[in-house]
Scaffold this active site. Structure first.
Site, PDB file in Angstrom:
ATOM      1  CB  ALA A 124      -0.921  -0.023   1.211  1.00 47.57           C
ATOM      2  CG  HIS A 222       0.472   4.132   4.093  1.00 48.18           C
ATOM      3  ND1 HIS A 222       0.409   3.671   5.386  1.00 48.18           N
ATOM      4  CD2 HIS A 222      -0.415   3.404   3.392  1.00 48.18           C
ATOM      5  CE1 HIS A 222      -0.491   2.691   5.449  1.00 48.18           C
ATOM      6  NE2 HIS A 222      -1.011   2.516   4.261  1.00 48.18           N
TER       7      HIS A 222
HETATM    8  N1  LIG Z   1       1.925  -5.592   2.443  1.00 43.81           N
HETATM    9  C1  LIG Z   1       0.945  -4.694   2.413  1.00 43.81           C
HETATM   10  O1  LIG Z   1       1.093  -3.551   1.979  1.00 43.81           O
HETATM   11  C2  LIG Z   1      -0.397  -5.057   2.916  1.00 43.81           C
HETATM   12  C3  LIG Z   1      -0.597  -6.242   3.562  1.00 43.81           C
HETATM   13  N2  LIG Z   1      -1.826  -6.584   4.003  1.00 43.81           N
HETATM   14  C4  LIG Z   1      -1.953  -7.873   4.672  1.00 43.81           C
HETATM   15  O2  LIG Z   1      -2.300  -8.854   3.685  1.00 43.81           O
HETATM   16  C5  LIG Z   1      -3.075  -9.895   4.309  1.00 43.81           C
HETATM   17  C6  LIG Z   1      -4.402 -10.081   3.546  1.00 43.81           C
HETATM   18  O3  LIG Z   1      -5.143  -8.881   3.601  1.00 43.81           O
HETATM   19  P1  LIG Z   1      -6.706  -8.857   3.271  1.00 43.81           P
HETATM   20  O4  LIG Z   1      -6.985  -9.672   2.072  1.00 43.81           O
HETATM   21  O5  LIG Z   1      -7.123  -7.443   3.297  1.00 43.81           O
HETATM   22  O6  LIG Z   1      -7.292  -9.607   4.558  1.00 43.81           O
HETATM   23  P2  LIG Z   1      -8.737 -10.263   4.750  1.00 43.81           P
HETATM   24  O7  LIG Z   1      -8.984 -10.267   6.225  1.00 43.81           O
HETATM   25  O8  LIG Z   1      -9.729  -9.603   3.873  1.00 43.81           O
HETATM   26  O9  LIG Z   1      -8.546 -11.769   4.239  1.00 43.81           O
HETATM   27  C7  LIG Z   1      -7.670 -12.662   4.848  1.00 43.81           C
HETATM   28  C8  LIG Z   1      -8.293 -14.039   4.792  1.00 43.81           C
HETATM   29  O10 LIG Z   1      -7.293 -15.001   5.158  1.00 43.81           O
HETATM   30  C9  LIG Z   1      -7.823 -15.862   6.167  1.00 43.81           C
HETATM   31  N3  LIG Z   1      -6.739 -16.357   7.008  1.00 43.81           N
HETATM   32  C10 LIG Z   1      -6.041 -15.689   7.963  1.00 43.81           C
HETATM   33  N4  LIG Z   1      -5.113 -16.479   8.505  1.00 43.81           N
HETATM   34  C11 LIG Z   1      -5.197 -17.681   7.886  1.00 43.81           C
HETATM   35  C12 LIG Z   1      -4.510 -18.908   8.027  1.00 43.81           C
HETATM   36  N5  LIG Z   1      -3.546 -19.043   8.938  1.00 43.81           N
HETATM   37  N6  LIG Z   1      -4.852 -19.958   7.215  1.00 43.81           N
HETATM   38  C13 LIG Z   1      -5.838 -19.815   6.310  1.00 43.81           C
HETATM   39  N7  LIG Z   1      -6.554 -18.667   6.129  1.00 43.81           N
HETATM   40  C14 LIG Z   1      -6.239 -17.617   6.915  1.00 43.81           C
HETATM   41  C15 LIG Z   1      -8.781 -14.974   6.929  1.00 43.81           C
HETATM   42  O11 LIG Z   1      -9.697 -15.747   7.675  1.00 43.81           O
HETATM   43  P3  LIG Z   1     -10.390 -15.088   9.007  1.00 43.81           P
HETATM   44  O12 LIG Z   1     -11.448 -14.183   8.480  1.00 43.81           O
HETATM   45  O13 LIG Z   1     -10.887 -16.291   9.728  1.00 43.81           O
HETATM   46  O14 LIG Z   1      -9.316 -14.360   9.740  1.00 43.81           O
HETATM   47  C16 LIG Z   1      -9.454 -14.213   5.791  1.00 43.81           C
HETATM   48  O15 LIG Z   1     -10.491 -14.957   5.200  1.00 43.81           O
HETATM   49  C17 LIG Z   1      -3.292  -9.451   5.771  1.00 43.81           C
HETATM   50  O16 LIG Z   1      -2.303 -10.020   6.602  1.00 43.81           O
HETATM   51  C18 LIG Z   1      -3.067  -7.940   5.686  1.00 43.81           C
HETATM   52  O17 LIG Z   1      -2.697  -7.384   6.913  1.00 43.81           O
HETATM   53  C19 LIG Z   1      -2.912  -5.777   3.800  1.00 43.81           C
HETATM   54  C20 LIG Z   1      -2.769  -4.579   3.167  1.00 43.81           C
HETATM   55  C21 LIG Z   1      -1.484  -4.088   2.747  1.00 43.81           C
HETATM   56  O1  LIG Z   2      -3.395  -1.301   3.238  1.00 45.01           O
HETATM   57  C1  LIG Z   2      -2.815  -0.473   3.943  1.00 45.01           C
HETATM   58  O2  LIG Z   2      -3.065   0.758   3.946  1.00 45.01           O
HETATM   59  C2  LIG Z   2      -1.682  -0.904   4.812  1.00 45.01           C
HETATM   60  C3  LIG Z   2      -1.957  -2.130   5.560  1.00 45.01           C
HETATM   61  O3  LIG Z   2      -3.073  -2.459   5.905  1.00 45.01           O
HETATM   62  C4  LIG Z   2      -0.801  -2.935   5.928  1.00 45.01           C
HETATM   63  O4  LIG Z   2       0.340  -2.547   5.581  1.00 45.01           O
HETATM   64  O5  LIG Z   2      -0.991  -3.967   6.585  1.00 45.01           O
END
Ligand SMILES: NC(=O)C1=CN([C@@H]2O[C@H](COP(=O)(O)OP(=O)(O)OC[C@H]3O[C@@H](n4cnc5c(N)ncnc54)[C@H](OP(=O)(O)O)[C@@H]3O)[C@@H](O)[C@H]2O)C=CC1
Ligand SMILES: O=C([O-])CC(=O)C(=O)O
Length: 271
Positions: A124, A222
């Site tokens: 992001a 950010h």
């Molecule tokens: N690098 C970056 O810039 C960013 C990273 N992220 C990260 O990316 C990841 C995905 O984000 P997003 O799609 O928005 O999240 P969501 O919450 O929309 O989707 C994540 C899904 O993965 C499932 N899940 C979590 N842990 C496990 C596991 N151990 N095994 C199987 N399934 C699992 C969750 O289930 P449940 O609902 O039961 O938890 C949920 O259905 C998150 O960790 C988020 O913080 C997000 C935004 C920016």
């Molecule tokens: O999507 C964003 O703004 C950032 C975020 O959630 C993450 O880095 O986990």
């Protein structure tokens, strides 16, 4: 064609799968998994052409070239080592898990031993190219300031532990200030970007993070400020939050899609 398995059928996972399904990413979606089976069904119902199998990681890694993690930091511990042992490349969105130095070293070693690549999209944020260039020489400081509407911080361990009532925040309020190492544990679903910045720059202890709840905002902002022997720069992005998960910015989904498209492209543009 690249065969992909995906763990985490939420916001980012669904965007990636749709992009494979409509041909934006040239790849085959072979398998998907999520601990939440409703999310799996919802995702499957949005796909028009792809017919991925639903399978757990131990089975999935036998059938794919690349495993995509878009689930949670705990999932990185659970699935990435198995994927690397099975000679799969991996793409990780929950980069905050790498604040655990032991995990980072283990994954790096496993990737080397098994001749695999570990892809960490910019997510992001904007400006990672400049930070990577700057890190070839001396960097004096890196600061990330993240502002989100209060609901974009809901459920974070830090908010729960400190009994912060987000509904009572009426003005711009600094919620957290500290090193990236603490920020990614206190806000594991909010500032994974702090981990990506740390890895590209000066590490988890020296990278400073400020998290602000701002009820006047509708976007996730950010700002990254970097000072080094090259000079200094500041980048700022105002992200539209994903409708299905206000914690995650839509640009994070697009960044994951861009990383996967890059893998299929013989010409690599940018640092
Ligand atoms: N690098 C970056 O810039 C960013 C990273 N992220 C990260 O990316 C990841 C995905 O984000 P997003 O799609 O928005 O999240 P969501 O919450 O929309 O989707 C994540 C899904 O993965 C499932 N899940 C979590 N842990 C496990 C596991 N151990 N095994 C199987 N399934 C699992 C969750 O289930 P449940 O609902 O039961 O938890 C949920 O259905 C998150 O960790 C988020 O913080 C997000 C935004 C920016
Ligand atoms: O999507 C964003 O703004 C950032 C975020 O959630 C993450 O880095 O986990």
């Amino acid at each position: 064609m690249l065969s992909i398995g995906l763990i985490g059928c939420g916001t980012i996972g669904t965007s990636i799968c749709k992009a494979i399904d409509d041909g934006t990413i040239e790849a085959e979606l072979v398998a998907i998994y999520d601990r939440n089976l409703d999310d799996v069904d919802k995702l499957l119902s949005t796909l028009k052409r792809s017919k991925p199998q639903v399978m757990e990681v131990t089975e999935m890694v036998k059938n794919i070239d690349l495993l995509v993690e878009c689930a949670s930091q705990e999932a990185v511990y659970e699935i990435i080592p198995s994927a690397l042992h099975a000679h799969c490349d991996v793409m990780i969105m929950s980069v905050g898990a790498f604040s655990d130095e032991k995990l980072y070293k283990t994954i790096k070693e496993l990737a080397k031993e098994n001749k695999c690549k570990v892809y960490l999209p910019s997510g992001a944020i904007v400006g990672l190219d400049g930070l990577k260039s700057a890190s070839a020489e001396k960097i004096y400081s890196v600061t990330l300031t993240t502002q989100k509407p209060p609901r974009g911080l809901a459920g974070a361990p830090y908010i729960i532990r400190n009994k912060i009532d987000l509904d009572k925040i009426t003005g711009k309020t600094v919620i957290f200030e500290g090193p990236a190492s603490e920020a990614v544990k206190a806000f594991p679903a909010n500032v994974n970007v702090a981990a990506t910045i740390s890895l590209a720059g000066i590490g988890f202890e020296k990278t400073k993070v400020k998290i602000v709840a701002n009820p006047a905002l509708t976007r996730n902002i950010h700002e990254i400020s970097v000072e080094g022997s090259f000079g200094e720069f500041t980048t700022r992005v105002e992200n539209v939050p994903s409708p299905s998960n206000p914690k995650s910015s839509y640009l994070a989904s697009l960044s994951a899609i861009a990383t996967l498209r890059k893998l299929a492209d013989p010409i690599q543009t940018g640092t």
